[in-house]
Design a protein around this motif. Structure first.
Motif, PDB file in Angstrom:
ATOM      1  N   ILE A 177      30.683 -76.856 -63.002  1.00  0.00           N
ATOM      2  CA  ILE A 177      31.637 -77.627 -63.794  1.00  0.00           C
ATOM      3  C   ILE A 177      31.143 -77.824 -65.221  1.00  0.00           C
ATOM      4  O   ILE A 177      31.906 -77.737 -66.179  1.00  0.00           O
ATOM      5  N   THR A 234      29.835 -73.531 -69.658  1.00  0.00           N
ATOM      6  CA  THR A 234      30.903 -72.964 -70.479  1.00  0.00           C
ATOM      7  C   THR A 234      31.381 -71.649 -69.858  1.00  0.00           C
ATOM      8  O   THR A 234      30.758 -71.103 -68.952  1.00  0.00           O
ATOM      9  N   MET A 267      39.909 -71.501 -63.972  1.00  0.00           N
ATOM     10  CA  MET A 267      40.206 -72.913 -64.161  1.00  0.00           C
ATOM     11  C   MET A 267      39.908 -73.349 -65.595  1.00  0.00           C
ATOM     12  O   MET A 267      40.686 -74.066 -66.222  1.00  0.00           O
ATOM     13  N   LYS A 268      38.773 -72.910 -66.114  1.00  0.00           N
ATOM     14  CA  LYS A 268      38.379 -73.278 -67.472  1.00  0.00           C
ATOM     15  C   LYS A 268      39.333 -72.654 -68.496  1.00  0.00           C
ATOM     16  O   LYS A 268      39.612 -73.247 -69.528  1.00  0.00           O
ATOM     17  N   LYS A 269      39.824 -71.437 -68.244  1.00  0.00           N
ATOM     18  CA  LYS A 269      40.761 -70.800 -69.167  1.00  0.00           C
ATOM     19  C   LYS A 269      42.083 -71.556 -69.217  1.00  0.00           C
ATOM     20  O   LYS A 269      42.690 -71.683 -70.273  1.00  0.00           O
ATOM     21  N   LYS A 270      42.531 -72.060 -68.076  1.00  0.00           N
ATOM     22  CA  LYS A 270      43.803 -72.785 -68.026  1.00  0.00           C
ATOM     23  C   LYS A 270      43.691 -74.138 -68.727  1.00  0.00           C
ATOM     24  O   LYS A 270      44.665 -74.619 -69.295  1.00  0.00           O
ATOM     25  N   VAL A 271      42.539 -74.743 -68.706  1.00  0.00           N
ATOM     26  CA  VAL A 271      42.341 -76.054 -69.335  1.00  0.00           C
ATOM     27  C   VAL A 271      42.413 -75.932 -70.852  1.00  0.00           C
ATOM     28  O   VAL A 271      42.943 -76.800 -71.533  1.00  0.00           O
ATOM     29  N   LYS A 272      41.916 -74.828 -71.402  1.00  0.00           N
ATOM     30  CA  LYS A 272      41.922 -74.656 -72.865  1.00  0.00           C
ATOM     31  C   LYS A 272      43.250 -74.348 -73.393  1.00  0.00           C
ATOM     32  O   LYS A 272      44.233 -74.239 -73.250  1.00  0.00           O
TER      33      LYS A 272
END
Length: 64
Positions: free
Chosen positions: A7, A10, A59-64
């Motif tokens: 989590i 980066t 998940m990280k790509k969707k948050v940005k």
């Protein structure tokens, strides 16, 4: 590899770990085929780690 560790990382760090995990799985498959190891459970663990890394990257790509 635990989700709590992933989590805080980066996307670049996750991609680097994914690349290392893929290389590790490839090397392990070679060992299995040349009968240098007999631990087939490790392959399952490596595949799950790769899937987990890919999930966290998405998940990280969707948050940005």
């Amino acid at each position: 590899m635990k989700a709590s560790e992933l989590i805080s990382k980066t996307i670049e760090e996750l991609k680097k770990e994914l690349d290392e995990a893929c290389k590790s799985l490839f090397a392990y498959r070679l060992q299995l085929n040349t009968q240098q190891t007999s631990n087939t459970a490790k392959q399952k663990i490596l595949k799950r780690d790769i899937a987990r890394l890919k999930t966290f990257i998405q998940m990280k790509k969707k948050v940005k």
